[in-house]
Design a protein around this motif. Sequence first.
Motif, mmCIF file in Angstrom:
data_model
loop_
_atom_site.group_PDB
_atom_site.id
_atom_site.type_symbol
_atom_site.label_atom_id
_atom_site.label_comp_id
_atom_site.label_asym_id
_atom_site.label_seq_id
_atom_site.Cartn_x
_atom_site.Cartn_y
_atom_site.Cartn_z
ATOM 1 N N TRP A 126 -4.992 -4.673 3.204
ATOM 2 C CA TRP A 126 -4.969 -3.222 3.354
ATOM 3 C C TRP A 126 -6.180 -2.602 2.670
ATOM 4 C CZ3 TRP A 126 -3.292 -0.377 6.859
ATOM 5 C CH2 TRP A 126 -2.022 -0.498 7.419
ATOM 6 N N GLU A 127 -6.438 -3.051 1.434
ATOM 7 C CA GLU A 127 -7.602 -2.513 0.696
ATOM 8 C C GLU A 127 -8.884 -2.744 1.487
ATOM 9 O OE1 GLU A 127 -7.658 -4.173 -3.263
ATOM 10 O OE2 GLU A 127 -5.636 -3.373 -3.625
ATOM 11 N N TYR A 185 -4.075 7.203 7.020
ATOM 12 C CA TYR A 185 -4.767 6.271 7.929
ATOM 13 C C TYR A 185 -4.233 6.441 9.355
ATOM 14 C CZ TYR A 185 -6.456 1.668 9.652
ATOM 15 O OH TYR A 185 -7.049 0.638 10.366
ATOM 16 N N GLN A 218 4.643 -4.883 12.959
ATOM 17 C CA GLN A 218 4.196 -3.642 12.316
ATOM 18 C C GLN A 218 5.102 -2.436 12.580
ATOM 19 O OE1 GLN A 218 1.871 -3.688 10.170
ATOM 20 N NE2 GLN A 218 1.322 -5.807 10.599
ATOM 21 N N GLU A 227 -1.558 -6.856 0.735
ATOM 22 C CA GLU A 227 -2.072 -5.738 -0.062
ATOM 23 C C GLU A 227 -3.611 -5.768 -0.100
ATOM 24 O OE1 GLU A 227 -0.196 -3.404 -0.886
ATOM 25 O OE2 GLU A 227 -1.492 -2.214 -2.191
ATOM 26 N N VAL A 233 -4.338 -3.397 11.387
ATOM 27 C CA VAL A 233 -3.212 -3.338 10.460
ATOM 28 C C VAL A 233 -2.966 -4.788 10.041
ATOM 29 C CG1 VAL A 233 -0.856 -2.492 10.196
ATOM 30 C CG2 VAL A 233 -2.267 -1.603 12.037
ATOM 31 N N LEU A 267 -1.170 5.226 3.780
ATOM 32 C CA LEU A 267 -0.978 4.721 5.140
ATOM 33 C C LEU A 267 -0.794 5.870 6.122
ATOM 34 C CD1 LEU A 267 1.278 1.590 4.619
ATOM 35 C CD2 LEU A 267 -1.201 1.777 4.695
ATOM 36 N N PHE A 285 4.315 0.903 10.309
ATOM 37 C CA PHE A 285 3.059 1.607 10.549
ATOM 38 C C PHE A 285 3.038 2.211 11.954
ATOM 39 C CE2 PHE A 285 -1.452 2.154 11.510
ATOM 40 C CZ PHE A 285 -1.780 3.000 10.469
ATOM 41 N N SER A 333 -3.243 -6.691 14.735
ATOM 42 C CA SER A 333 -2.637 -7.275 13.531
ATOM 43 C C SER A 333 -2.387 -8.771 13.673
ATOM 44 C CB SER A 333 -1.290 -6.587 13.239
ATOM 45 O OG SER A 333 -0.375 -6.832 14.284
ATOM 46 N N MET A 382 0.851 -1.201 0.000
ATOM 47 C CA MET A 382 0.000 0.000 0.000
ATOM 48 C C MET A 382 0.885 1.248 0.000
ATOM 49 S SD MET A 382 -3.062 1.228 -0.126
ATOM 50 C CE MET A 382 -3.945 -0.355 -0.154
ATOM 51 N N LEU A 407 -8.971 -0.583 4.815
ATOM 52 C CA LEU A 407 -9.181 0.849 4.568
ATOM 53 C C LEU A 407 -10.598 1.108 4.074
ATOM 54 C CD1 LEU A 407 -5.736 1.801 2.991
ATOM 55 C CD2 LEU A 407 -6.507 2.182 5.329
#
Length: 407
Positions: free
Chosen positions: A167-168, A9, A34, A164, A144, A6, A37, A101, A1, A171
């Motif tokens: 993430w989509e 976010y 993580q 990926e 996350v 990010l 992030f 996560s 991403m 979000l």
Amino acid sequence: MKKTVLREYAKLIVRVGANVQKGQDVVVNAGLDQPEFVKMVVEEAYKAGAANVMVQWSYQPLTKLDVRYKTLKNLSAVQEWEKAKWQHFVDKMPAMIHLSSADPDGLKGMNVAKFSKANQASRKVIKPYRDQMDNKYQWCIAAVPGEAWAKKVFPGCSKRQAVEKMWEAILNCARANGDAVAAWDEHNKDLISRCQHLTDMGIKSLHITADNGTDFTVELIEESHWCGGGDTTIDGIYFNPNMPTEECFISPMKGKAEGIVYSTKPLSYQGQLIENFSVRFENGKAVEVHAEKGEEALKAMISMDEGASYLGEVALVPERSPIAESGLLFYNTLFDENAACHLAIGAGFTNTINNFEEKTMEECHAMGVNESMTHVDFMIGCASMNIDATCRDGQVRPVFRNGNWAF
Ligand code: ZN
């Protein structure tokens, strides 16, 4: 991403989620997987004016080692420095950010009974600190994608692809793409108006049924109201504790629930999956549970303490929500609870009581809000779910038809 996405976010979590105040301390709870992030979140917290940001890392393999090698006594112990840390939190009221996560199955194989017993003992020590913080600080749980979690949700993809795609999905479900601040504003307004409508109905009890055999009645507390969307601390700071959130929820009357509910999604509890289960209630208490998978964990869950077998939450979530419509099973409560109607065993929310600011916790509990060290949501919503309200004026009114709002 993309890093810019990010970064937005991270900013959303800090500013709209936890609403970190100038000069406030911030605690970030995050998984070891993580670092990038978390760094963004920490930086955004400082940019929002945080005085001190502290990160508490967790790593499931280490938890497993502790459970395996420590004696029960050592595993249960809360060290003096940990108590001092909790006292420090009570004194400072930091904003708390939890980044979820972890692998939903990551503690598999661990001694559940030992882990639960230790948790039960340590939570008892921590509870007085937590009670002093209730409704006084802002907190936010957001997700996350960890690699193992992403692979569990997208088993057919490579690790990179799965992350990926996660993430989509995250979000999108968290309304974090596009103009997120405006989207959250609008979404909160909708939730608040639904909650107001439910409160105005003057509901005495809800009768919940579905094709899978769920047939369950629960009573509500007269002096209470439905909550949804953001929350406000006693000092008046608005924050969004869950990203995403789709629910209108209330704490039911302790001791007033009858009938049986069937789960419609697996539950990841303490790193173990509980699947295809049922819970039967009598006089508000869970008296019988069955699970095709994870029955031991389910039994441990409802026997954590006296209040763990009573309900703390009833939440209504329509089938029409970005999470439900994604069709994905996240194996993570933050997402799955916001895709379906659910109940929670354990502690109720004192802030669903009218004028809770003027009441003590003891008074709220005496009014029927359940008390426990634990709070676990489990999903019962489905496309065939109907819910009828018996109102205090004696009328019966529809609340849900075929999994969606009837109003
Ligand atoms: Zn909930």
